[in-house]
Design a protein around this motif. Structure first.
Motif, PDB file in Angstrom:
ATOM      1  N   VAL A  39      -2.576   9.675 -10.651  1.00 42.67           N
ATOM      2  CA  VAL A  39      -3.162  10.751  -9.857  1.00 42.67           C
ATOM      3  C   VAL A  39      -2.376  10.906  -8.558  1.00 42.67           C
ATOM      4  O   VAL A  39      -2.100   9.925  -7.864  1.00 42.67           O
ATOM      5  CB  VAL A  39      -4.638  10.446  -9.543  1.00 42.67           C
ATOM      6  N   VAL A  40      -2.021  12.136  -8.238  1.00 41.22           N
ATOM      7  CA  VAL A  40      -1.317  12.437  -6.987  1.00 41.22           C
ATOM      8  C   VAL A  40      -2.074  13.554  -6.277  1.00 41.22           C
ATOM      9  O   VAL A  40      -2.276  14.631  -6.846  1.00 41.22           O
ATOM     10  CB  VAL A  40       0.142  12.862  -7.241  1.00 41.22           C
ATOM     11  N   ILE A  41      -2.476  13.283  -5.043  1.00 44.98           N
ATOM     12  CA  ILE A  41      -3.270  14.249  -4.275  1.00 44.98           C
ATOM     13  C   ILE A  41      -2.666  14.417  -2.889  1.00 44.98           C
ATOM     14  O   ILE A  41      -2.294  13.436  -2.243  1.00 44.98           O
ATOM     15  CB  ILE A  41      -4.736  13.792  -4.135  1.00 44.98           C
ATOM     16  N   GLY A  42      -2.571  15.645  -2.441  1.00 46.32           N
ATOM     17  CA  GLY A  42      -2.210  15.960  -1.061  1.00 46.32           C
ATOM     18  C   GLY A  42      -3.270  16.879  -0.477  1.00 46.32           C
ATOM     19  O   GLY A  42      -3.861  17.689  -1.191  1.00 46.32           O
ATOM     20  N   PRO A  88      -5.413  -1.909   4.008  1.00 45.57           N
ATOM     21  CA  PRO A  88      -4.866  -0.806   4.809  1.00 45.57           C
ATOM     22  C   PRO A  88      -3.921   0.074   3.994  1.00 45.57           C
ATOM     23  O   PRO A  88      -3.158  -0.426   3.168  1.00 45.57           O
ATOM     24  CB  PRO A  88      -4.115  -1.527   5.930  1.00 45.57           C
ATOM     25  N   ARG A  89      -4.005   1.393   4.217  1.00 41.99           N
ATOM     26  CA  ARG A  89      -3.108   2.356   3.578  1.00 41.99           C
ATOM     27  C   ARG A  89      -2.635   3.331   4.639  1.00 41.99           C
ATOM     28  O   ARG A  89      -3.436   3.872   5.400  1.00 41.99           O
ATOM     29  CB  ARG A  89      -3.825   3.131   2.474  1.00 41.99           C
ATOM     30  N   THR A  90      -1.336   3.549   4.714  1.00 39.58           N
ATOM     31  CA  THR A  90      -0.798   4.507   5.666  1.00 39.58           C
ATOM     32  C   THR A  90      -0.544   5.825   4.950  1.00 39.58           C
ATOM     33  O   THR A  90       0.205   5.887   3.968  1.00 39.58           O
ATOM     34  CB  THR A  90       0.502   3.994   6.295  1.00 39.58           C
ATOM     35  N   GLU A 128       1.159  14.221   3.308  1.00 41.57           N
ATOM     36  CA  GLU A 128       2.059  13.966   2.184  1.00 41.57           C
ATOM     37  C   GLU A 128       1.203  13.733   0.926  1.00 41.57           C
ATOM     38  O   GLU A 128       0.012  13.427   1.038  1.00 41.57           O
ATOM     39  CB  GLU A 128       2.905  12.720   2.466  1.00 41.57           C
ATOM     40  N   PRO A 129       1.775  13.868  -0.267  1.00 44.06           N
ATOM     41  CA  PRO A 129       1.001  13.594  -1.490  1.00 44.06           C
ATOM     42  C   PRO A 129       0.848  12.092  -1.712  1.00 44.06           C
ATOM     43  O   PRO A 129       1.310  11.526  -2.704  1.00 44.06           O
ATOM     44  CB  PRO A 129       1.858  14.257  -2.581  1.00 44.06           C
ATOM     45  N   ASP A 130       0.192  11.429  -0.778  1.00 41.78           N
ATOM     46  CA  ASP A 130       0.118   9.969  -0.741  1.00 41.78           C
ATOM     47  C   ASP A 130      -1.160   9.393  -1.330  1.00 41.78           C
ATOM     48  O   ASP A 130      -1.301   8.176  -1.427  1.00 41.78           O
ATOM     49  CB  ASP A 130       0.251   9.480   0.709  1.00 41.78           C
ATOM     50  N   PHE A 131      -2.118  10.245  -1.702  1.00 43.18           N
ATOM     51  CA  PHE A 131      -3.390   9.744  -2.215  1.00 43.18           C
ATOM     52  C   PHE A 131      -3.284   9.500  -3.718  1.00 43.18           C
ATOM     53  O   PHE A 131      -2.715  10.310  -4.450  1.00 43.18           O
ATOM     54  CB  PHE A 131      -4.517  10.733  -1.924  1.00 43.18           C
TER      55      PHE A 131
END
Length: 495
Positions: A12-15, A122-124, A169-172
């Motif tokens: 899964v990629v979410i922005g 932690p997630r940046t 960014e599409p970081d989720f």
């Protein structure tokens, strides 16, 4: 699509694109108020500028720029020397000018980040850009949802309200991560004083969702731009809450997985989140950047903001305040987190901690007061004009003029439910601390009147002492201290 492609595991990629309404007195390009009046009529909080009438010229709101700079500092973004505005051209009924004044290739905030915790890890999250723009008006679908409405009404009172669009960014990698990010972002914005989470429509979210083959995901979890470009994505619009974001994206991920499982292609489109039905609904094909025909806004000169970053201060942010509370007051992580959940809560705790022991202050604010407020679906801002009354309640407990039990279970609850001060509740309910003679007499009576419980205690049944404590508390109307009663009972029984 091949059978192998249909069954391949995917990531899964979410922005996100988060639209934040900034707290300013007037709209971003005109002098119309941003504060709705009670029972205001539609299309009355407007002027030629926010309605886009011929000849009307925009004037940029300085307060909106200051808010944008504060946000940029909070997310550790680059703030360029010069920023500009463009016209984003598209037709929609709630956009009276047929274009939106926004920022394009020179946004005021660039390349920022925000750290969140997901399952204690932690997630940046990278923030591509954050830029200023004006809000469109609002549509009211009469007679049902966007699909079933008999007609749609347009209200331009909101048109021109200053927005900050924050593009990640599409970081989720999961809907849960997006919810954690939105909660953290809202927390930071509230601390900055640029955002009011209680205002209707103050935070709105659009999300881009795609499913990327796991074979395209690098060992460190990164995904190349080419891999992202090779898969179609759906944009989900009109999400208005943290919980709604998680629900909408969970539905959309499942929908896309089912489409691929059936061997079909994901369509690149824009979908509407129907919160009432819990589904996303196709709205239109997704526009490309070229469809908006961006060009510079000639009526607004370039804005020089390079030196604003050093001139505009920001307050202590939630993470820093959380760590300071742990170090300065000796709080555990959970208590520090509760006590910094909003700036108002943190300010009140520090006010109480100046007068009382920090542990006592933390217990009363984090556990008792916030617990009772949450139960009533209230926040501390709902009682901010009564905080001195709550401090007085803590003072009565600390001075042993009121038992903890009565303070927690009677006085505090009546203060919230009846809106009364602590002294009024105490007088009406006949509370207060029993004198030593009254307590001693009640202890003796409990022992004399309950020989079976006394026998059970001597046989090693610890539950018996609790029963006897209850008898004393009942006899004293809850005005005795349970710990003191326990000690007196044991002293008598063991003597």
């Amino acid at each position: 699509m091949s059978t192998q492609a249909a069954t391949e595991e995917r990531t899964v990629v979410i922005g996100l694109e988060v639209h934040v309404q900034l707290e300013t007195d007037t709209k971003i390009f005109c002098g119309c108020s941003t504060e709705p009046e009670e029972d205001e009529e539609p299309n009355t909080r407007t002027c030629p500028t926010c309605l886009g009438l011929p000849g009307a010229l925009p004037v940029l709101n300085e307060g909106a720029v200051e808010a944008a700079v504060k946000i940029g500092k909070a997310i550790d973004a680059d703030i360029p020397e010069t920023t500009t505005f463009h016209r984003k051209n598209y037709y929609y009924p709630d956009l009276p000018k047929n274009f939106q004044l926004t920022q394009y290739d020179a946004p005021i905030c660039q390349s920022g980040e925000l750290e969140v915790r997901v399952d204690s890890e932690p997630r940046t999250i990278g923030i591509t850009r954050a830029h200023l723009e004006e809000d469109p008006g609002s549509l009211q679908h009469a007679g049902g949802s966007i699909e079933t409405a008999t007609h749609t009404l347009v209200n331009y009172n909101r048109a021109g309200t200053p927005l900050m669009e924050i593009v990640t960014e599409p970081d989720f990698r999961s809907p849960a991560e997006t919810r954690a990010f939105l909660a953290k972002l809202e927390e930071v914005l509230e601390y900055l004083g640029v955002f009011d989470p209680t205002r209707d429509g103050s935070l709105r979210v659009d999300a881009n969702v795609s499913l990327v083959p796991e074979s395209e995901v690098a060992a460190d979890g990164t995904i190349s731009d080419d891999a992202l470009a090779d898969v179609n994505r759906a944009e989900v619009k009109n999400i208005s809450s943290h919980k709604g974001a998680e629900q909408a994206l969970a539905y959309e991920v499942t929908r896309q997985e089912n489409v691929l499982r059936r061997g079909r292609e994901i369509e690149q489109e824009t979908r509407h989140w129907d919160e009432a039905r819990g589904v996303t609904v196709s709205m239109r094909s997704k526009e490309a950047e070229k469809d908006y025909r961006y060009f510079r806004e000639a009526d607004l000169p370039a804005l020089e903001v390079s030196d604003w970053k050093s001139q505009i201060p920001i307050p202590e942010l939630p993470d820093a305040r959380r760590e300071r509370f742990r170090e300065e007051y000796g709080l555990d992580r959970e208590s520090a987190s509760k006590l910094t959940s909003t700036k108002a809560v943190a300010d009140f705790f520090e006010d109480v901690a100046e007068q009382f022991d920090p542990e006592l202050a933390a217990t009363w604010v984090a556990d008792n007061l916030l617990g009772e407020l949450n139960y009533r679906e209230m926040s501390i801002t709902d009682v901010e004009d009564r905080l001195d009354e709550f401090k007085r309640l803590i003072e009565l407990v600390a001075a042993d003029e009121l038992t903890v039990k009565n303070a927690e279970e009677i006085v505090l609850r009546e203060m919230l439910d009846a809106g009364e001060d602590p002294e009024t509740v105490i007088e009406r309910e006949g509370l207060g601390v029993a004198d030593s003679g009254e307590v001693a007499a009640a202890v003796t009576a409990a022992i004399d009147d309950n020989p079976d419980a006394v026998s059970d205690y001597h046989d090693g049944d610890e539950g018996a002492i609790n029963f006897l404590v209850g008898q004393v508390m009942q006899a004293t109307g809850g005005s005795a201290d349970p710990g003191e009663v326990n000690g007196l009972l044991r002293e008598e029984l063991d003597g």
